[in-house]
Motif scaffolding. Structure first.
Motif, PDB file in Angstrom:
ATOM      1  N   VAL A 192      -4.411   3.044  -6.697  1.00 21.07           N
ATOM      2  CA  VAL A 192      -5.574   3.820  -7.144  1.00 21.07           C
ATOM      3  C   VAL A 192      -5.725   5.098  -6.330  1.00 21.07           C
ATOM      4  N   LEU A 193      -5.586   4.993  -5.018  1.00 20.14           N
ATOM      5  CA  LEU A 193      -5.752   6.181  -4.179  1.00 20.14           C
ATOM      6  C   LEU A 193      -4.676   7.216  -4.466  1.00 20.14           C
ATOM      7  N   LEU A 249      -9.320   2.612 -11.649  1.00 25.32           N
ATOM      8  CA  LEU A 249      -9.911   1.391 -11.090  1.00 25.32           C
ATOM      9  C   LEU A 249      -9.664   0.193 -12.012  1.00 25.32           C
ATOM     10  N   TRP A 283      -5.435  -6.426  -2.796  1.00 21.03           N
ATOM     11  CA  TRP A 283      -6.168  -5.255  -2.313  1.00 21.03           C
ATOM     12  C   TRP A 283      -5.251  -4.167  -1.759  1.00 21.03           C
ATOM     13  N   THR A 284      -4.158  -4.539  -1.111  1.00 23.22           N
ATOM     14  CA  THR A 284      -3.252  -3.499  -0.610  1.00 23.22           C
ATOM     15  C   THR A 284      -2.561  -2.789  -1.767  1.00 23.22           C
ATOM     16  N   PHE A 289       0.828  -1.209   0.000  1.00 22.20           N
ATOM     17  CA  PHE A 289       0.000   0.000   0.000  1.00 22.20           C
ATOM     18  C   PHE A 289       0.862   1.258   0.000  1.00 22.20           C
ATOM     19  N   MET A 312       1.275   3.822  -3.100  1.00 26.58           N
ATOM     20  CA  MET A 312       0.738   5.150  -2.817  1.00 26.58           C
ATOM     21  C   MET A 312       1.787   6.208  -3.136  1.00 26.58           C
ATOM     22  N   PHE A 337      -3.798  -2.601  -4.888  1.00 24.67           N
ATOM     23  CA  PHE A 337      -4.857  -1.905  -5.616  1.00 24.67           C
ATOM     24  C   PHE A 337      -5.238  -0.594  -4.928  1.00 24.67           C
ATOM     25  N   THR A 338      -5.490  -0.632  -3.633  1.00 23.52           N
ATOM     26  CA  THR A 338      -5.901   0.596  -2.941  1.00 23.52           C
ATOM     27  C   THR A 338      -4.787   1.633  -2.924  1.00 23.52           C
ATOM     28  N   GLY A 339      -3.537   1.193  -2.754  1.00 28.77           N
ATOM     29  CA  GLY A 339      -2.435   2.139  -2.753  1.00 28.77           C
ATOM     30  C   GLY A 339      -2.247   2.827  -4.090  1.00 28.77           C
TER      31      GLY A 339
END
Length: 483
Positions: A255-256, A80, A248-249, A42, A46, A251-253
């Motif tokens: 994308v965010l 996304l 998910w870690t 993440f 990020m 992906f969220t990092g």
């Protein structure tokens, strides 16, 4: 396995896992050296996205004619979709313990994987050179230096040092850059809203589907540039790490971070002020004299993170190519350090010698190369998740005479088809295809290639690929604990 890739001994002994300096290169990371948790993905991704070049990518949506809200929504959709593809590659890292491009030998053959590898290397070099220019400007402003050579040399030296130390230090830099990026861009956003009527930037143009699709292509293409090396930074995680958590870690990092930076770029470009003419200087002026130095530090930290990824990934790409054609070549830590240094020096030379116009043209050329990564990504993911189903003969990845052979004509044919089919749909600065014209400028080339390549490759691979009954490990390695 005929390639010796351990720095310590041919038998595979390496430094203790708590040592900072990385000794692995393109070989599999054994279980005894695995460490960390998926949360590291993440912060790394990020930081790699919350940086000035992503801001520029978001600003381009406005330059290309999109309305502000349409641009933000389109960029989100692209992040996304592209982020999901990118994170699926990341999830391969713990299971295989391999650099990303080594795993593509399953599909293309030991030598056949070199074709996308060489194009990938050009992309890394192009982004590293343009990033070095921006960071060099920020360092010059921090130090009060006039010669661009100063900032470029300092930034190049930092990149080479961190990338050579390797995996652990890159993740540490990512965590630091994440914190700095959140604070720095949060402050810049506050200043932007204080100095401009941001409500007025919305609704200035009508919504068009073409502009929505174009902004989606900007952000999806951005995410897909990470696909060829994303697993390099998850391969040290224990092999029992949950695939879902790694996905998910990551992906969220990614994308965010990208969405925050790109949204800021949309707002900056829509508000006016000349950001695209002088990105670094504009951000310093927006911050104000008292905080400008801190913002320049944020710029350097963010670019340093992604530049280390480019140098490290470029090194792995080049060594993977050399290892395919010279299986007896010993590839150890010294070779990795020398390759990283050569890569950084080449990117610095381009940054120093090239004119600003050349760098802009070169960057456009690099963006056009994104067309080569979509079909590669489709083939790799379809094979790993649907054909091989996570069962790989790892020793055969280093043997041109093994299970996967030297060249896989079927996969290479599907790959070339996936590149060619995009041409009529492309809308890039260097080329605009006839179907893109018919669609009003909408670029859906990546969607067409992703879908068509997957549909063509899957049935052919099911009939022709030699899939092992279970994962085959190198000598002395066995399956780890259940996930």
């Amino acid at each position: 396995m005929t390639v010796s890739t351990s720095a310590a001994s041919p038998a595979g002994a390496t430094a203790p896992p708590d040592r900072l300096l990385e000794t692995r290169t393109i070989d599999r990371v054994p279980e005894r050296e695995r460490h960390g948790s998926p949360g590291s993905q993440f912060s790394l991704w990020m930081a790699a996205n919350l940086q000035i070049t992503a801001v520029v990518d978001g600003a381009l949506a406005i330059v290309f004619g999109a309305e502000a809200l349409t641009a933000i929504v389109g960029l989100l959709l692209g992040n996304l979709l592209g982020g999901a593809v990118m994170a699926l590659h990341s999830a391969q890292g713990p299971r295989l313990g391999l650099p990303q491009m080594i795993s593509s030998r399953v599909q293309f053959g030991v030598k056949g994987a070199a074709l996308p590898l060489l194009l990938t290397l050009v992309m890394y070099l192009g982004f590293a050179a343009t990033g070095t220019v921006l960071s060099g400007q920020a360092i010059n402003l921090l130090l009060g230096a006039e010669s661009p050579l100063v900032g470029i040399a300092v930034f190049g030296g930092l990149t080479a040092l961190i990338a050579t130390v390797g995996y652990k230090l890159i993740h540490v830099v990512g965590r630091i850059a994440t914190v700095l990026g959140i604070l720095g861009f949060g402050y810049l956003a506050l200043r932007l809203f204080q100095q401009h009527d941001m409500g007025a930037v919305f609704g200035q143009k009508p919504f068009t589907m073409a502009s929505l699709l174009l902004t989606m292509a900007l952000s999806a293409g951005w995410q897909l540039t990470f696909a060829p090396y994303v697993a390099d930074y998850s391969r040290y995680l224990p092999s029992g790490t949950s695939t879902a958590r790694t996905f998910w870690t990551t992906f969220t990092g990614t994308v965010l971070g990208a969405q925050l930076a790109m949204t800021f770029g949309v707002l900056v470009a829509a508000a006016g002020g000349g950001f695209l003419k002088n990105q670094v200087g504009f951000m310093g002026e927006l911050a104000g004299p008292a905080v400008a130095a801190a913002i320049y530090t944020v710029i350097v930290a963010g670019k340093l993170t992604v530049n280390c990824l480019n140098a490290y990934g470029g090194c792995m790409t080049l060594l993977t190519t050399l290892g395919a054609f010279r299986p007896s070549l010993r590839i150890g830590a010294a070779a990795r350090a020398a390759t990283i240094l050569g890569f950084v020096l080449a990117s610095m030379a381009i940054a120093v010698l090239a004119s600003a116009d050349f760098l802009n043209h070169f960057k456009n050329f690099v963006l056009l190369l994104l067309a080569v990564f979509v079909p590669w990504s489709a083939i790799n993911l379809v094979d790993y998740y649907l054909v091989s189903r996570e069962k790989v003969d790892i020793p055969a990845l280093y043997d041109p005479n093994g299970r996967y052979g030297a060249w896989n004509a079927m996969a290479l044919g599907c790959y070339l088809l996936g590149v060619i089919v995009q041409i009529p749909f492309l809308n890039q600065k260097l080329y605009r295809g006839p179907i893109a014209d018919w669609l009003g400028g909408a670029d859906i080339s990546w969607i067409v290639s992703l879908v068509l390549t997957s549909l063509v490759y899957y049935p052919l691979a099911r009939r022709t690929m030699r899939v092992p009954a279970t994962m085959i490990y190198p000598d002395g390695e066995t399956a780890s604990s259940r996930r």
